[in-house]
Write a protein that holds these residues in place. Sequence first.
Motif, PDB file in Angstrom:
ATOM      1  N   GLU A  50      34.224  -0.462  -9.766  1.00  0.00           N
ATOM      2  CA  GLU A  50      33.859  -1.158  -8.522  1.00  0.00           C
ATOM      3  C   GLU A  50      32.497  -0.746  -7.987  1.00  0.00           C
ATOM      4  O   GLU A  50      31.782  -1.561  -7.399  1.00  0.00           O
ATOM      5  CB  GLU A  50      34.863  -0.809  -7.404  1.00  0.00           C
ATOM      6  CG  GLU A  50      36.179  -1.500  -7.469  1.00  0.00           C
ATOM      7  CD  GLU A  50      37.156  -0.886  -6.466  1.00  0.00           C
ATOM      8  OE1 GLU A  50      38.249  -1.433  -6.343  1.00  0.00           O
ATOM      9  OE2 GLU A  50      36.829   0.149  -5.809  1.00  0.00           O
ATOM     10  N   SER A  51      32.140   0.522  -8.181  1.00  0.00           N
ATOM     11  CA  SER A  51      30.999   1.054  -7.421  1.00  0.00           C
ATOM     12  C   SER A  51      29.677   0.300  -7.625  1.00  0.00           C
ATOM     13  O   SER A  51      28.937   0.105  -6.659  1.00  0.00           O
ATOM     14  CB  SER A  51      30.837   2.564  -7.647  1.00  0.00           C
ATOM     15  OG  SER A  51      30.798   2.881  -8.997  1.00  0.00           O
ATOM     16  N   PRO A  52      29.359  -0.193  -8.888  1.00  0.00           N
ATOM     17  CA  PRO A  52      28.079  -0.917  -9.006  1.00  0.00           C
ATOM     18  C   PRO A  52      28.017  -2.178  -8.153  1.00  0.00           C
ATOM     19  O   PRO A  52      26.932  -2.582  -7.736  1.00  0.00           O
ATOM     20  CB  PRO A  52      27.993  -1.267 -10.497  1.00  0.00           C
ATOM     21  CG  PRO A  52      29.167  -0.692 -11.158  1.00  0.00           C
ATOM     22  CD  PRO A  52      30.060  -0.080 -10.167  1.00  0.00           C
ATOM     23  N   SER A  53      29.151  -2.803  -7.891  1.00  0.00           N
ATOM     24  CA  SER A  53      29.114  -4.035  -7.098  1.00  0.00           C
ATOM     25  C   SER A  53      28.679  -3.741  -5.656  1.00  0.00           C
ATOM     26  O   SER A  53      28.230  -4.629  -4.940  1.00  0.00           O
ATOM     27  CB  SER A  53      30.465  -4.748  -7.123  1.00  0.00           C
ATOM     28  OG  SER A  53      31.450  -3.952  -6.514  1.00  0.00           O
ATOM     29  N   TYR A  54      28.810  -2.494  -5.243  1.00  0.00           N
ATOM     30  CA  TYR A  54      28.322  -2.098  -3.915  1.00  0.00           C
ATOM     31  C   TYR A  54      26.946  -1.433  -4.008  1.00  0.00           C
ATOM     32  O   TYR A  54      26.388  -1.033  -2.995  1.00  0.00           O
ATOM     33  CB  TYR A  54      29.303  -1.121  -3.251  1.00  0.00           C
ATOM     34  CG  TYR A  54      30.686  -1.701  -3.040  1.00  0.00           C
ATOM     35  CD1 TYR A  54      30.945  -2.569  -1.980  1.00  0.00           C
ATOM     36  CD2 TYR A  54      31.724  -1.394  -3.905  1.00  0.00           C
ATOM     37  CE1 TYR A  54      32.206  -3.116  -1.791  1.00  0.00           C
ATOM     38  CE2 TYR A  54      32.991  -1.923  -3.730  1.00  0.00           C
ATOM     39  CZ  TYR A  54      33.224  -2.789  -2.676  1.00  0.00           C
ATOM     40  OH  TYR A  54      34.465  -3.329  -2.502  1.00  0.00           O
TER      41      TYR A  54
END
Length: 254
Positions: free
Chosen positions: A222-226
Amino acid sequence: MQIIAIANQKGGVGKTTTSINLAAGLANEGKKVLLLDFDPQANATSGIGVDADEHDSAYLALIEGKPLQELIIKTRFALLDLIPSEMDLAGIEIELAGKEDQIHALKNALKPLKNSSDYDYCIIDTPPSLGILMTSALIAADEVLIPLQCEWFGLEGLAKIVQVIQRIAEGGSNPNLVIGGILMTMYDSRTNLSKGVLEEVKKFFPKEIYETVIPRSIRISESPSYGVTIYEHDKNGAGAVSYREATKEFLSKH
Ligand SMILES: Nc1ncnc2c1ncn2[C@@H]1O[C@H](COP(=O)(O)OP(=O)(O)OP(=O)(O)O)[C@@H](O)[C@H]1O
Ligand SMILES: [Mg+2]
């Protein structure tokens, strides 16, 4: 400055995730780090929260001779700087094709930084192919960190990247190039396959394999999408803990 290429010609094995979280992890440990996004996909650039369209890439240094230092931008981490990527990097594959000496262009462009004390480490995120970009990165690097997915095709891919590294070292393009480590990613402790692959790599590369294993984790994906690192997205989760451990293990090897 030590130059670490994060490389594996196989796609989707965690190169970019490792580049971002190792680079940020090292900065969190007080090291001065330059993250070089050398993949036209620009995933490391966007993954750290930088808009690739707004900046120049290493293309300008390699093709147009602009000093690489002038392409460095700051990130929100005090000790972590970035040379972003954008699509034009893909053009390097074409423009440098067939020009034997140009394969050293990245190494030469990095030289002033390598000889300065501006950074402790340069982490290069490379694309998933055995093309000119990856070869240039391997020629410029002091060592390679290979992220390896815990699956069967991962093992086949490992044999290939090891061959490529040997060819570059023994062929004289970069005689000092070594495998600095193999980091197992997307480990699923519930499957025998993950365990089997891990054991197999341990058997053949007992010195190179990291003791730290990166688990398969939704929070990591998830983290790259943020546009954030795993340390920001899920500070105390298993993903952050494992990348923090991997960073410490990296430091213990250096
Ligand atoms: N430990 C993990 N657990 C779950 N998902 C992960 C993990 N590591 C990476 N991913 C996800 O898997 C995908 C591939 O990861 P990543 O982009 O880091 O690989 P890559 O090797 O850089 O890919 P490419 O070859 O396309 O450059 C991404 O969607 C990423 O978010
Ligand atoms: Mg990538």
